[in-house]
Structures are given as structure tokens and as C-alpha cells.
Scaffold this motif. Structure first.
Motif, PDB file in Angstrom:
ATOM      1  N   UNK A  92      20.304  30.717  19.244  1.00 39.81           N
ATOM      2  CA  UNK A  92      19.807  29.347  18.412  1.00 39.81           C
ATOM      3  C   UNK A  92      18.853  28.702  19.456  1.00 39.81           C
ATOM      4  N   UNK A  93      18.013  27.685  18.931  1.00 40.74           N
ATOM      5  CA  UNK A  93      16.866  27.102  19.564  1.00 40.74           C
ATOM      6  C   UNK A  93      17.471  26.437  20.820  1.00 40.74           C
ATOM      7  N   UNK A  94      18.536  25.890  20.660  1.00 39.62           N
ATOM      8  CA  UNK A  94      19.425  24.989  22.011  1.00 39.62           C
ATOM      9  C   UNK A  94      19.703  26.191  23.028  1.00 39.62           C
ATOM     10  N   UNK A 125      29.418  28.517  28.413  1.00 37.88           N
ATOM     11  CA  UNK A 125      30.501  27.843  28.352  1.00 37.88           C
ATOM     12  C   UNK A 125      30.558  26.601  29.472  1.00 37.88           C
ATOM     13  N   UNK A 126      30.133  27.007  30.697  1.00 44.71           N
ATOM     14  CA  UNK A 126      30.297  26.052  31.891  1.00 44.71           C
ATOM     15  C   UNK A 126      29.382  24.490  31.518  1.00 44.71           C
ATOM     16  N   UNK A 127      28.503  24.854  30.768  1.00 44.25           N
ATOM     17  CA  UNK A 127      27.324  23.980  30.467  1.00 44.25           C
ATOM     18  C   UNK A 127      28.011  22.993  29.491  1.00 44.25           C
ATOM     19  N   UNK A 128      28.801  23.700  28.389  1.00 40.08           N
ATOM     20  CA  UNK A 128      29.608  22.851  27.380  1.00 40.08           C
ATOM     21  C   UNK A 128      30.794  22.168  27.857  1.00 40.08           C
ATOM     22  N   UNK A 129      31.496  22.801  28.952  1.00 47.53           N
ATOM     23  CA  UNK A 129      32.549  21.918  29.419  1.00 47.53           C
ATOM     24  C   UNK A 129      32.115  20.929  30.106  1.00 47.53           C
ATOM     25  N   UNK A 186      26.906  26.856  22.979  1.00 50.50           N
ATOM     26  CA  UNK A 186      27.775  28.262  22.788  1.00 50.50           C
ATOM     27  C   UNK A 186      28.628  28.186  21.582  1.00 50.50           C
ATOM     28  N   UNK A 187      28.505  27.147  20.913  1.00 46.72           N
ATOM     29  CA  UNK A 187      29.245  27.006  19.451  1.00 46.72           C
ATOM     30  C   UNK A 187      29.915  25.825  19.411  1.00 46.72           C
ATOM     31  N   UNK A 188      30.948  25.876  18.463  1.00 52.06           N
ATOM     32  CA  UNK A 188      31.769  24.553  18.418  1.00 52.06           C
ATOM     33  C   UNK A 188      32.535  24.697  19.464  1.00 52.06           C
ATOM     34  N   UNK A 189      32.679  23.437  20.170  1.00 52.67           N
ATOM     35  CA  UNK A 189      33.581  23.341  21.321  1.00 52.67           C
ATOM     36  C   UNK A 189      34.976  22.485  20.847  1.00 52.67           C
ATOM     37  N   UNK A 190      36.101  23.137  20.880  1.00 52.90           N
ATOM     38  CA  UNK A 190      37.246  22.604  20.245  1.00 52.90           C
ATOM     39  C   UNK A 190      38.513  23.297  21.151  1.00 52.90           C
ATOM     40  N   UNK A 191      39.111  22.482  21.501  1.00 55.49           N
ATOM     41  CA  UNK A 191      40.511  22.992  22.252  1.00 55.49           C
ATOM     42  C   UNK A 191      41.677  22.834  21.334  1.00 55.49           C
ATOM     43  N   UNK A 192      42.565  23.984  21.405  1.00 61.55           N
ATOM     44  CA  UNK A 192      43.929  23.833  20.740  1.00 61.55           C
ATOM     45  C   UNK A 192      44.794  24.387  21.522  1.00 61.55           C
ATOM     46  N   UNK A 193      45.925  23.617  21.962  1.00 61.84           N
ATOM     47  CA  UNK A 193      46.718  23.848  23.216  1.00 61.84           C
ATOM     48  C   UNK A 193      46.104  24.208  24.274  1.00 61.84           C
TER      49      UNK A 193
END
Length: 771
Positions: A92-94, A125-129, A186-193
Motif C-alpha cells: 500500500x501507500x503506507x 510487524x515491529x512497527x505495528x507492534x 502490515x495489515x489489520x492488527x488483531x490478537x486472538x489468544x
């Protein structure tokens, strides 16, 4: 599925030991799930061991595919053909903005670093985290809490660390992090378990210096070639290790695998298929035969080595139970004369057949009895003789009905007309009919009938010639239904599936006998059903050909050939070897090797089959000519109906006038029928034939041409009476006036007598004047 653990600190020798153990296994599909440094070492050692070549399939999880940027060129070269997964991140542009800023900052902080790579998945992933933790901290700060650290109550401090307090905001921060959801770069950030949920995976194939995308996986669409709803399912073309032209089978027969157990049947007869003998000196079992040689040749030509040994197995009771040894894992393969049937295929897999299919019967032959004084009636069956006679009479009757009123050749006394019907029809056999036909309807009927007679006589001549010159032997029985009707005994090979087939055909089980060898077949057929033997032997074509190759004289194969799938080798259900062996049989059949093996054991069995193939039903039946009789029957019937309809319409006035004059007893319908027949029996004076004669008679009555037409009386002419006048041919065609029908007297004879009397008077007066 076998699993093999490899420690992360394993030495190269340890890795090699694992690889060589895997190489000894039949499987050739391996899934690698380990850290990328260890995976790099594993693939380098596998290439050195020859396991990155054809027939091998390597699949690596995302723990390997996600770190493609970490592998060296040597590592990538050792991983050629590997298929792996990596999380999919849309460009993406981002992402482009982050990559540009990251490169600019890297160059600014490290001017000496020339090669700055693009942002990797781990960096995104590190940036989104970091964004997720920052958002969670802000969310946790809004919640009021007690002091930052709390000292545990009621605990005894053994060390100074035990005196440290526990963060009061830690639990709140953890809950905030787990509940954080946003759209990152990196996409939608969502944690499950506690695990990051990915929307899609990218399937890559390591080729050349990097990885090539061959497909995608999503929870909604599964595996597809593109990330679109209408995308084609499956993966794009994959280049496997060694770059084979076709997809690897994924397995092979390892030379270190245990030796396969091949069961072979033990039975009393037909040793040409499988022969088991024992060396009296050494006690060693020697197994030979047609099926054994075919199997050995096929296994020798496979692309991989296979170790096997023959195990003699009792099969005398039933071959259906013999197939169970594979299903019960008592043997790995069955090699022998096993026929493919539906019930057996439910228990095991069969290769393609290596012999021809079908089963039939063999019977004894006897001397031809057709050379008798009545041989001329044998070419046609009784039904055909009767049908021919009926159609001969029917055709003659139709022609007589159409021609009777208009043709003087079809008139006369009842017996003359009755004889003419038969004579005219049967004279067409030799095309000697001389009667001239006046109606086009009768001509059409005779044309069709002559065509049928031509074919019938030609077929009769050919069949009779064949009986007298070619056929010398006759089978005792030619039809299965004849065996059932006469209650003859029949035989079959012991343990064969033919027993159930015969029962389905309606044979009495008490009339069936079992035999084991070709010698027993010959003995039973020579005795016959009346002397304790059988009339026919039912068996598969290969066995019958073998029997006829040894007993050619006196026996022949007759009757229909019932379809089967032939003899084949038996494998366990879903065995991967079934297809390879079937292809080997096909390749063997396309060459000359299979024919040479067959000739070595069976000789030339077709020599007798060529004789028996010419012996069938010795006569022609009504079914052979049913179409011809149908054509002539329809044509004659239509012409008869058309004529009667035309007669009723044209003679309607005459028929009405004839009804009151009909005399006699009986009902009205009977008198009306008698009047119609009486009217039909009259001549049709309007027809061209009788109309021409009537005109000539009228001209004679007017005196024209009397010199040529009136007979003269003269004493010099034999003393003939003047009343002995010339009567027209229509009257002369009959006998005496008493035998002539009433219509003949009313029409022809009255006109003739009146003309004759007039002529006589004229002659008498002329004579008087001359005297």
C-alpha cells in the motif's frame, strides 16, 4: 505421518544421520518446520546427500519463508524447488512511505552502508507492534490505579528480589494490548489468544535467486492463484527440485524396504499359468508359469527396484477367498490367474488385465448328419419354411384379387383360379411366370415379391452349398438354452467365479460339476452327459484356448462369449504400485515380449479356434429375413386395401343394385356379402382389356368386316355345322357351360351366342341365294 526432531545445535553429522534415515523410507515428501538458521543447514546437507533432486518434494512452513531475506546466496541455491509460505502484506501507500523513510534514515545514520534493502515483514510487524503498545499504554493510563508497585502480603522475603513490589498497572496494560485493534501498515492488527491473526498467506516457490509467488491462501477461499473471488483454484506451475517435467509421485520403493510377499495360487491343473514344483534334492521351491514370467518382466522394467519373494498359497477352494489374503495383510501382492470381478474389486485393487477377457463354452463335435436324402430342407429352419409358404400364398392371393375382374388369364372355374393362385406365386421362384398383369397395383406387389424371392433363393443356395462342401463336423450343442431345456450336465473349473454366473443364468446346481485340469475336461466331454460326463465345459477364454491347443480334434468352442475383465495382478486397496504395474503391463503388451511369453506356454491355440469360429447355426431362421417379409407383407397389404377401397367406391351403385337380387337364406349381412362377391366375380367391362373386345363385337354385329370375322360353313371343310361358330377366347378359356360361373354365362357366353346366331343366319341366306 512420521516426525523427526532435529536439535537446533545439532552437528552436521547428526543432520546427515537424520537425512539418510529419511532417504531409506519410501516417502519422498518432507515438511520442514524449524528456525531458518537450522533450515539453511538442513537444505545444504540435503543437497549434498542428493535429496534435492527429482522425485523429492520439500515444503517449508512460514518460519522459513518469512525469512527469505536472511538466507545467503549459497543457502538459496541449496533450496531450489522448495515450496514455502509467508504472510502476505499488500504493498500500500503506507508501506511505500514507511520503506522510503526507513531507507532515508538508514542512509543518514549509516552513510557507509551502500545496499539498503526494502522493509521486511519483521520490520513492518515491529512497527505495528510498537504502535499497539503505545496505544495500550495510553488506554491504561486513563484507568485510575493504586500505587505503581504493591508489596505481596503474607510472604516471607528470602532474598532482596522478594521485597520488590508487583506492578499494579501490568495487568491493565496487558488487557489493553490484547484488546487493541487497528489497521497497521502490515495489515489489520488483531490478537486472538495472544497470536497475531493474518488475513492471507502467500505460497512461494524458491527458484533462481529468490522466491516466486505461485498462489495464495485465505480462510474464505482456500488455495487460489490470485487474491480475487473469481480467481482460479489451485496453484500455478511449480518447479520442483531437479525440475522434473511432471509432478513427483511423492514416494518410491526403497531398496532398504522389507521384501514384498507375493502370493501365488496352488491348484491341481492348468500349470501353464502358475506351476509350483519342489526340488527333491535341495527342497527349494521352483515357481514358473505364464503369470510369473509376465510379472517378473513388468517388475524388471519399473523405474525403481522392488524386492519380492513368492509365497505359495492354497487357492483350491475359491479364488474369492484367495483374494482375501491381500485384504487381511497376509500378502502384499497376488500373482496368478485371478479374474477381475466386481465383488473382488471391493476387497482389493487390480491392475489392468494381462490376458484377453471373456468366457464361453467348449463342446464335443460329431460327424455331420446333413448328408441325407432330406439335406435340401436343412438350409432353412421350420419357421422360415412356413413363413415362406404363407407369403407365397398371400402374394398369389393378392395378385389374383387385383387381376380377377380385369384380366382374362385370371378367370375360369374355381379350381382353375385356385390353382392359378399357387402356380403364379411359386413360379416366381424361377421367374417363369408368363401371365400378363394388367394392373399397376399387382405389378408393384410382384416387383417387391420378386426382390424378396431373389434374396431368399440366393441365401438358400449359399447355405446348401456350404453344408455339402465345407462343413464336416457339427457341435453336439450350439445354444446355452438348449442345454437348459434338455437338462444336460455341464462343467466348470473348480474355484472359478463362473459357478455363480451359471446359477444366475438359470442352471441347476445339481447339473453342474467341477474339474481341475484340461485332461479332466477332455475325459468328461468324451463321456457325455448320459455316461457320467458333461455336454459342455464353461470356462474363461485363456483356459479354453489352452485346452484346445492340447485337444484340438474332437472339441470346439461354440456359443456367445460373455464379457469379463480378464486376468490381472492383485494389490491392496489404494496401493501406489497398482498404476505403475498397469503401465508396465501396457508397455509390455505394445511390444512383442508378451506375445513371445504367451507362445512359449500356450503354443498356437488359435489354430483350433479358427475352425470352431466357422461352426454356428447350420440353417437360416425367420429372424434372418424378418425385415424382408415385413416389407413385402406391408406392400401387399396396402395394395390390397387400396384396391378394395377403390372397388367399393367405383362399384357402389352396382353393389346397391345387386343387394335386392341376392337370394338365399341367411342374415341380411350374409346376403349382402353374397351379393358383393357375386358382383365382384363379374368382369369389369370398363377395363381396357374387355372394353376393346366389346367394341370389336359391336362392329361385327353391324356387318363391318364380316367377311373376315364371320365363319363360313362348307361341306368341303370337314362337314362342320354352320352353328359351329367361333366363340371368343374368353368363353373358350373355360370348360363346358355347366362348369362356367354364372357371371361368365351372363356376360361372355350370351354375347358370344347372340353374335354367333346372327352370323349363322347371314351365312345361311347367302348360301341359299348362291344355290
Amino acid at each position: 505421518m512420521d516426525r523427526t526432531a532435529v536439535p537446533s545445535d545439532a552437528t552436521d553429522d547428526r543432520v546427515d544421520a537424520v537425512l539418510y534415515r529419511l532417504m531409506a523410507m519410501p516417502t519422498r515428501v518432507f515438511v520442514v518446520h524449524m528456525l531458518y538458521p537450522l533450515a539453511a543447514r538442513l537444505f545444504r546437507r540435503a543437497k549434498k546427500a542428493g535429496m534435492m533432486s527429482q522425485d523429492y518434494v520439500w515444503v517449508a512452513t512460514d518460519g522459513v519463508g518469512s525469512f527469505m531475506d536472511r538466507f545467503s546466496p549459497e543457502d538459496v541455491d541449496a533450496m531450489q524447488g522448495v515450496v514455502s509460505l509467508q504472510p502476505y502484506v499488500q504493498t500500500t501507500d503506507a508501506v511505500k512511505n514507511f520503506t522510503a523513510r526507513f531507507k532515508a534514515r538508514t542512509r543518514r545514520e549509516n552513510p557507509s552502508d551502500v545496499d539498503v534493502v526494502d522493509s521486511t515483514l519483521m520490520r513492518l510487524w515491529a512497527y505495528d507492534t510498537i504502535w499497539a503498545i503505545a496505544s495500550a499504554v495510553e488506554e491504561a493510563a486513563r484507568v485510575p490505579s493504586s500505587p505503581a508497585f504493591q508489596t505481596p502480603q503474607g510472604s516471607t522475603a528470602l532474598t532482596d528480589l522478594d521485597n520488590l513490589g508487583v506492578s499494579a498497572t501490568g495487568t491493565t496494560l496487558l488487557k489493553a494490548v490484547l484488546a487493541t485493534t487497528f489497521d497497521g501498515i502490515a495489515g489489520k492488527f488483531k490478537l486472538v489468544d495472544g497470536q497475531l491473526q493474518l488475513s492471507a498467506y502467500e505460497v512461494v516457490n524458491i527458484i533462481g535467486k529468490g522466491a516466486r509467488t505461485v498462489g495464495f491462501w485465505t480462510p474464505e477461499s482456500g488455495i487460489s492463484q490470485e487474491l480475487m473471488i473469481s480467481a482460479k483454484q489451485g496453484l500455478k506451475q511449480i518447479l520442483w527440485p531437479g525440475e522434473p517435467r511432471s509432478t513427483p509421485k511423492g514416494w518410491t520403493v526403497s531398496p532398504n524396504a522389507p521384501m514384498l510377499r507375493v502370493a501365488v495360487p496352488m491348484k491341481g491343473g492348468f500349470k501353464q499359468f502358475v506351476d509350483i514344483s519342489e526340488n527333491s534334492t535341495t527342497g527349494e521351491m521352483k515357481i514358473t508359469g505364464y503369470a510369473i514370467d509376465v510379472f517378473d518382466e513388468v517388475m524388471k522394467n519399473l523405474a525403481y527396484p522392488v524386492s519380492y519373494r513368492y509365497v505359495p498359497t492354497d487357492a483350491s477352494e475359491s479364488y474369492d477367498k484367495f483374494v482375501d489374503v491381500v485384504r487381511d495383510q497376509e500378502a502384499d501382492i497376488i500373482v496368478g490367474d485371478v479374474t477381475i470381478t466386481a465383488s473382488r474389486m471391493a476387497k482389493a485393487d487390480f491392475t489392468m488385465p494381462f490376458t484377453e477377457s471373456g468366457w464361453s463354452m467348449v463342446v464335443a463335435v460329431q460327424k455331420d448328419t446333413s448328408s441325407t436324402m432330406w439335406v435340401f430342407v436343412h438350409p432353412l429352419s421350420t419357421s422360415l419354411w412356413l413363413a415362406s409358404l404363407a407369403f407365397f400364398c398371400f402374394t398369389g392371393f393378392v395378385v389374383w384379387v387385383i387381376e380377377h375382374r380385369i384380366n382374362p388369364e385370371f378367370r375360369g372355374t374355381p379350381w382353375q383360379q385356385f390353382g392359378l393362385i399357387f402356380y403364379f406365386a411359386f413360379s416366381t421362384l424361377v421367374f417363369s411366370h408368363k401371365e400378363k398383369l394388367e394392373s399397376n397395383l399387382s405389378r408393384f406387389v410382384v416387383t417387391i415379391w420378386v426382390f424378396v424371392v431373389l434374396i431368399l433363393t440366393s441365401s438358400y443356395t449359399a447355405s446348401l452349398t456350404s453344408m455339402l462342401t465345407v462343413q464336416k463336423l457339427q457341435p453336439t450343442v450350439t445354444d446355452v438354452r438348449e442345454l437348459q431345456r434338455r437338462g444336460h450336465h455341464i462343467g466348470y473349473q473348480k474355484g472359478s467365479f463362473i459357478r455363480s454366473s451359471l446359477q444366475k443364468m438359470g442352471f441347476d446346481e445339481g447339473k453342474m460339476k467341477t474339474y481341475n485340469s484340461e485332461d479332466e475336461y477332455a475325459d468328461a466331454l468324451s463321456k457325455g452327459s448320459a455316461n457320467g460326463g458333461v455336454t459342455a465345459i464353461f470356462d474363461e477364454i485363456p483356459y479354453l484356448k489352452l485346452f484346445l491347443s492340447q485337444y484340438c480334434d474332437g472339441y470346439m468352442m461354440v456359443g456367445p462369449v460373455y464379457k469379463t475383465d480378464g486376468l490381472a495382478f492383485v494389490f491392496p486397496m489404494d496401493s501406489p504400485m497398482t498404476g505403475d504395474v498397469s503401465r508396465g503391463i501396457l508397455a509390455l503388451a505394445e511390444g512383442e515380449k508378451l506375445s513371445s511369453i504367451e507362445k512359449a506356454y500356450f503354443g498356437q491355440p488359435d489354430a483350433c479356434l479358427s475352425q470352431s469360429s466357422t461352426i454356428g447355426s447350420s440353417n437360416l431362421s425367420f429372424q434372418n429375413f424378418g425385415g424382408l417379409f415385413l416389407i413385402t407383407g406391408i406392400a401387399s397389404g396396402l395394395m390390397l386395401i387400396f384396391y378394395l377401397a377403390t372397388f367399393a367406391y367405383r362399384e357402389r351403385d352396382g353393389l346397391r343394385a345387386a343387394e335386392p337380387a341376392a337370394a338365399g337364406s341367411g342374415s341380411v349381412s350374409l346376403r349382402r356379402l353374397r351379393a358383393c362377391l357375386h358382383h365382384y366375380d363379374k368382369k369389369d367391362l370398363r377395363s381396357p382389356t374387355f372394353k376393346t373386345w366389346n367394341d370389336e363385337s359391336q362392329r361385327n354385329g353391324d356387318g363391318s368386316g364380316s367377311a373376315n370375322r364371320t365363319p363360313r360353313w362348307s361341306p368341303r371343310n370337314g362337314g362342320t355345322s354352320p352353328l359351329s361358330v367361333s366363340i371368343p377366347s374368353e368363353v373358350n378359356a373355360g370348360s363346358s357351360p355347366e362348369e362356367t360361373p354364372t357371371s361368365e354365362i351372363d356376360d361372355s357366353f350370351e354375347y358370344g351366342v347372340e353374335g354367333a346366331a346372327t352370323g349363322a343366319e347371314m351365312t345361311t341366306s347367302t348360301t341359299s341365294r348362291e344355290n
